[in-house]
Design an enzyme around this catalytic site. Sequence first.
Site, PDB file in Angstrom:
ATOM      1  N   TYR A   1       0.850  -1.176   0.000  1.00 33.73           N
ATOM      2  CA  TYR A   1       0.000   0.000   0.000  1.00 33.73           C
ATOM      3  C   TYR A   1       0.897   1.240   0.000  1.00 33.73           C
ATOM      4  O   TYR A   1       1.882   1.301   0.749  1.00 33.73           O
ATOM      5  CB  TYR A   1      -0.830   0.070   1.277  1.00 33.73           C
ATOM      6  CG  TYR A   1      -2.130  -0.680   1.306  1.00 33.73           C
ATOM      7  CD1 TYR A   1      -3.001  -0.702   0.231  1.00 33.73           C
ATOM      8  CD2 TYR A   1      -2.507  -1.346   2.470  1.00 33.73           C
ATOM      9  CE1 TYR A   1      -4.210  -1.370   0.307  1.00 33.73           C
ATOM     10  CE2 TYR A   1      -3.715  -2.021   2.553  1.00 33.73           C
ATOM     11  CZ  TYR A   1      -4.562  -2.027   1.470  1.00 33.73           C
ATOM     12  OH  TYR A   1      -5.759  -2.682   1.559  1.00 33.73           O
TER      13      TYR A   1
ATOM     14  N   ASN B   1      -7.484   1.966   3.827  1.00 33.42           N
ATOM     15  CA  ASN B   1      -7.937   1.336   5.074  1.00 33.42           C
ATOM     16  C   ASN B   1      -6.731   1.007   5.956  1.00 33.42           C
ATOM     17  O   ASN B   1      -6.205   1.869   6.622  1.00 33.42           O
ATOM     18  CB  ASN B   1      -8.795   0.110   4.799  1.00 33.42           C
ATOM     19  CG  ASN B   1      -9.821  -0.119   5.899  1.00 33.42           C
ATOM     20  OD1 ASN B   1     -10.666   0.741   6.115  1.00 33.42           O
ATOM     21  ND2 ASN B   1      -9.765  -1.247   6.579  1.00 33.42           N
ATOM     22  N   ALA B   2      -6.300  -0.256   6.002  1.00 31.99           N
ATOM     23  CA  ALA B   2      -5.003  -0.653   6.576  1.00 31.99           C
ATOM     24  C   ALA B   2      -4.836  -0.317   8.052  1.00 31.99           C
ATOM     25  O   ALA B   2      -3.710  -0.270   8.549  1.00 31.99           O
ATOM     26  CB  ALA B   2      -3.852  -0.026   5.786  1.00 31.99           C
ATOM     27  N   GLU B   3      -5.932  -0.070   8.767  1.00 31.77           N
ATOM     28  CA  GLU B   3      -5.846   0.238  10.190  1.00 31.77           C
ATOM     29  C   GLU B   3      -4.926   1.432  10.451  1.00 31.77           C
ATOM     30  O   GLU B   3      -4.258   1.514  11.479  1.00 31.77           O
ATOM     31  CB  GLU B   3      -5.399  -0.971  11.024  1.00 31.77           C
ATOM     32  CG  GLU B   3      -6.413  -2.078  11.100  1.00 31.77           C
ATOM     33  CD  GLU B   3      -6.489  -2.877   9.809  1.00 31.77           C
ATOM     34  OE1 GLU B   3      -7.576  -2.892   9.182  1.00 31.77           O
ATOM     35  OE2 GLU B   3      -5.477  -3.480   9.416  1.00 31.77           O
TER      36      GLU B   3
ATOM     37  N   ASN C   1      -9.695   0.512  -2.917  1.00 32.62           N
ATOM     38  CA  ASN C   1      -9.440  -0.576  -1.981  1.00 32.62           C
ATOM     39  C   ASN C   1     -10.721  -0.976  -1.270  1.00 32.62           C
ATOM     40  O   ASN C   1     -11.385  -0.135  -0.659  1.00 32.62           O
ATOM     41  CB  ASN C   1      -8.405  -0.152  -0.930  1.00 32.62           C
ATOM     42  CG  ASN C   1      -8.042  -1.275   0.001  1.00 32.62           C
ATOM     43  OD1 ASN C   1      -7.398  -2.246  -0.401  1.00 32.62           O
ATOM     44  ND2 ASN C   1      -8.474  -1.180   1.252  1.00 32.62           N
ATOM     45  N   GLU C   2     -11.062  -2.262  -1.385  1.00 35.86           N
ATOM     46  CA  GLU C   2     -12.240  -2.796  -0.697  1.00 35.86           C
ATOM     47  C   GLU C   2     -13.454  -1.893  -0.916  1.00 35.86           C
ATOM     48  O   GLU C   2     -14.213  -1.587   0.004  1.00 35.86           O
ATOM     49  CB  GLU C   2     -11.941  -2.970   0.800  1.00 35.86           C
ATOM     50  CG  GLU C   2     -10.833  -3.978   1.045  1.00 35.86           C
ATOM     51  CD  GLU C   2     -10.379  -4.062   2.484  1.00 35.86           C
ATOM     52  OE1 GLU C   2      -9.914  -5.139   2.895  1.00 35.86           O
ATOM     53  OE2 GLU C   2     -10.475  -3.048   3.195  1.00 35.86           O
TER      54      GLU C   2
ATOM     55  N   TYR D   1     -11.144 -12.721   5.279  1.00 33.31           N
ATOM     56  CA  TYR D   1     -10.494 -12.963   6.571  1.00 33.31           C
ATOM     57  C   TYR D   1     -11.374 -13.937   7.345  1.00 33.31           C
ATOM     58  O   TYR D   1     -12.175 -13.541   8.189  1.00 33.31           O
ATOM     59  CB  TYR D   1     -10.325 -11.642   7.329  1.00 33.31           C
ATOM     60  CG  TYR D   1      -9.351 -10.701   6.686  1.00 33.31           C
ATOM     61  CD1 TYR D   1      -8.073 -10.549   7.207  1.00 33.31           C
ATOM     62  CD2 TYR D   1      -9.690  -9.966   5.547  1.00 33.31           C
ATOM     63  CE1 TYR D   1      -7.157  -9.696   6.619  1.00 33.31           C
ATOM     64  CE2 TYR D   1      -8.788  -9.120   4.947  1.00 33.31           C
ATOM     65  CZ  TYR D   1      -7.521  -8.986   5.484  1.00 33.31           C
ATOM     66  OH  TYR D   1      -6.610  -8.141   4.891  1.00 33.31           O
TER      67      TYR D   1
ATOM     68  N   GLU E   1      -6.525 -10.088  -1.062  1.00 39.11           N
ATOM     69  CA  GLU E   1      -6.147 -10.016   0.354  1.00 39.11           C
ATOM     70  C   GLU E   1      -6.704 -11.260   1.017  1.00 39.11           C
ATOM     71  O   GLU E   1      -7.918 -11.467   1.016  1.00 39.11           O
ATOM     72  CB  GLU E   1      -6.727  -8.787   1.053  1.00 39.11           C
ATOM     73  CG  GLU E   1      -5.909  -7.535   0.961  1.00 39.11           C
ATOM     74  CD  GLU E   1      -6.451  -6.435   1.872  1.00 39.11           C
ATOM     75  OE1 GLU E   1      -6.880  -6.750   3.001  1.00 39.11           O
ATOM     76  OE2 GLU E   1      -6.464  -5.271   1.447  1.00 39.11           O
TER      77      GLU E   1
ATOM     78  N   TYR F   1       0.480  -7.862  13.770  1.00 41.12           N
ATOM     79  CA  TYR F   1      -0.549  -8.533  12.990  1.00 41.12           C
ATOM     80  C   TYR F   1      -0.469 -10.059  13.086  1.00 41.12           C
ATOM     81  O   TYR F   1      -1.098 -10.762  12.304  1.00 41.12           O
ATOM     82  CB  TYR F   1      -0.488  -8.099  11.514  1.00 41.12           C
ATOM     83  CG  TYR F   1      -1.866  -8.041  10.867  1.00 41.12           C
ATOM     84  CD1 TYR F   1      -2.636  -6.888  10.958  1.00 41.12           C
ATOM     85  CD2 TYR F   1      -2.402  -9.122  10.197  1.00 41.12           C
ATOM     86  CE1 TYR F   1      -3.899  -6.826  10.383  1.00 41.12           C
ATOM     87  CE2 TYR F   1      -3.671  -9.080   9.629  1.00 41.12           C
ATOM     88  CZ  TYR F   1      -4.404  -7.925   9.727  1.00 41.12           C
ATOM     89  OH  TYR F   1      -5.668  -7.859   9.178  1.00 41.12           O
TER      90      TYR F   1
END
Length: 1026
Positions: A83, A128-130, A188-189, A259, A302, A367
């Site tokens: 990313y 996103n990616a926290e 993304n998403e 996920y 992902e 993670y």
Amino acid sequence: MRLSHIIPLALQLIAAVGAQQWPLHDNMLNEVVQWDHYSLIVNGERLFLWSGEFHYWRIPVPELWIDIMQKIKAAGFNGFSIYSHWGFHSAADGKLDFESGAHDFSRIFTLAQDLGLYVIVRPGPYINAETTAGGFPGWLLTGDYGTLRNNDTRYTEAWTPYWEALSQMTAKHAITNGGNVILYQVENEYGQQWTDVDARTPNETAIDYMELLEASARRNGIDIPTLANNPNLGSKSWSQDYDINNVGGDTDIYGLDNYPSCWSCDLTECTSVNGFPPEFTTFDYYTNFQETAPTQPEILAEFQGGSYNPWSGPAGGCRNSTGPDWVNVFYRNNIGNKVTGQNLYMLFGGTNWGGLPFPLVGTSYDYSAPIAETRMLTDKYSETKLLSYFVRAAKDLTKVEKAGNGTINFTGNPAVFAQALRNVDTGSHFYVTKHTNTTLTSYLTFKLNMTTSVGQLQVPQYAPDTVINGRQSKILLADFPAGDEKLIYSTAEVLTVSIQDGEPIIVLWVPTGESGEFYLKGVKRGWTSRCDGCANVEFHHASEGLIVEFMQNQGMTVLEFDNGVKAVIVDRSTAYSMWQPTLSTDPHAPLDQTILVRGPYLVRSAAVEDGVVHLTGDYDGTGELEVFADLGIEKSGWRGGYKHHGWKGWKAGSAPMMYFNGKPIATHQTKYGSLVGHLTAPKATVESVQAAIPSLTDWKVHEALPERSASYDDSGAGWRMANKNSTLNPWKPDTFPVLYGDEYGFHYQNFLWRGRFSGDATAVFLNVIGGVASGWSAWLNGEYLGSALGNTTLSETNATLAFNNITTSSSGDNVIVILQDQMGHDETTGVLNPRGILNATLIGGDAAFTSWKVAGTAGGEANIDPVRGPLNEGGLHAERLGWHLPGFDDGAWGSGSPDQGLSEAGAKFYRTVLPLDLPDDIDTSLAFDLHAPEGTKVRAQLYVNGYMFGKFIPHVGNQVQFPVFPGILDYHGDNTIGLSVWAQDAGGASMSVGVSVLGVYQSSLEPSVGTEYLRPGWTDERLMYA
């Protein structure tokens, strides 16, 4: 045992089905990257894309990127994804930085080419990616650019410069221009193509947005395929196959996110997507792909590589939830679903330093990934490597169809489920076996009914039945090509194949103490050349070759056959210590350009030159080093292993046959042709390095919240009038002026608010929004009023704070000071949620606020520290004045340590120096340990050479150990350590700080060499921001 008379007719019909003709796709710009129903095709060669994610901005030391990438390559991956973080590169509207420090990530592309790894670039603009605001820059979050992620022209004009720059940079390194970037993800998403998925009712706004992004990418040189990662199984967005009415916005290739065991250690965060499946439930992806993108390869853009740890999660994360057994079952399940592209999120997580995190997570972004935050390898890495090497060797997996599935019809056991795949060209078969109910941990045995080139067989025929022991999956195979040879079947899993001098070495593995059986075509005789842990090895003649049964305990067995084939059999623990480095930079890793290595902790690279093996890597103890390699030297002709003419073993003064990290290794040759030597003891250990690191003493301390005093001068450049009476943010405040940090150019971490009033009041009501886990404290005229401590459920917190006996002036100024710890911006639809004060109301009199000022990051959006970048610091007094930076003169400060702490609510800043001089040729992982007495209400921030690398809030979260990368730390010099301690309780706070050595490895990596530029020092410019 032949079973043609008992195999169900349906199974025979499935095996006989010919390959359907599927269209071959390209993007009509070139044919370098193509794809069809089966797989990607790169430069004419089919590719099982096996990649994983890492974020360069979560490891802000460019000199360490090669470390992560070498570990990715060593584990058998052929690619990785990144990313790009818009906010990391853009401190202000119209400003972009791709040059300073880790903001220049162009070397990643050249390293990928040097190592032989394909790259997937995922530039957002939303990721996103926290991370705070999902990667959006703070300046975008005021509402002035609309609601974002749509076709609003204000938003379009905002993202265009960033998107153009990323597209142009990527295009230079695309495979079409001689680089290794093969895919470019758009957004993304973003599963927004349809307002009604089943009816395929188009969402015109979302479609227009995607088309704007895609058109810009093309204009700026992107001629590789574009990719979308659909966020769930239900939204079915951006697939050209599903878009039967051609409504638009589709990318070249459809990808899917999933996920299955939750992206968070808190499983309740995932119920809206996953529902409430029992733990360890595997999913069906095949059906979704056939419904949504049947003419395209099944690519999991992902797929879960771990889970992030929220503030409320366990110390160290939930690594066991997606540990080695999870890897074993879930990744094989994907193969059983005909997936031929899998991108793990994350392969290396890294650190949420500075203001990178979004509110739900703290500093660690480990993670539970295969490569830990410390950069150390985990058992999960080793287990992943076992499958990576198999995928790399199993070229036939790139063109398979489903060939049935079931229990009794395949395994004869209703508790064992098999998914069968068949290569439509070669007829080879892969059988993915697992528990029918994967949540169970029972011990099961079975025989498999399989289709082979010699007919229908039930296997094993001689060895004990195949075992599924607990949470486990196995891939059994039939007609597996190994160079020019063939395994008619194997009940042991294939680890890999290496072709050396035209002859295959087939590596098989079983769990320790288990049995296996394989049928090797075209051989008449075999023998055992090494038996380390083997038992019950028997050779049985069959019509097409030999069937070999065995049992393998810990160790390695070598079998040789009269056609030159070697079979190396290892148990799981030995397989973990095996490596297959490549000798070329071809990401497809031709098997005849590989060698096999057993023993070290890590093999980073390999070369064979003039009959000499050169290895680089890491090790942490003495041990055997064994190498199987074609040295290119004439061999004697006998088949019982080979000798090199004139080679009797290395002696001092003669030419060595092997080097490790440039040092010769005394070796001897085994009778089966490998070279064996021993690694010498490393020059340092965890214990010796720990003993050499001094304790953190000689602390200096200074008051760190002078702003609470009514007489504090807030007229300097660090402060801005907060006087806006309107905002375009959709969340309107309850009182005015608008007290949102973003409105005044402050976006990250701590804010300081100073509100003035005159007249009578007895209390103040404050409602402050900072995201979950946020907190704040308030003072009136220097006297403590109270705090909102924060927790993991409330994004906004409020309190009515009584003035009690605090003296106020009814005619002059009174000053309320609020220190706010905001935890980053929310993601997805919450990105515009403000950070600041929603309501500030005086109670009990006629007083009203007459003015407000706010302080945040020194310079606001000016980015006065471009190397560390705009997210590193917030608005604490110590940060604005640069007390956290190397070179600041604290000579006038008094002595005092954090364990003495504060006796009242307030803040202090501590500084000390950590001198390091770690041994050369050693890669060490260090971490800082932060602890506070139970019940302490403290918000602390750790700074290492100016980088904020630890947020410690013990009453909210459980992280107490904070790894810090070399390069941030100078391993050969003095390191400035800073600590901000903010006591949120009238009783004050104290804490301790220590340094732990987590890992020490003799290594070819030079972890902190050449990193001085990453640690710029203090300048007197900082003084203006008081």
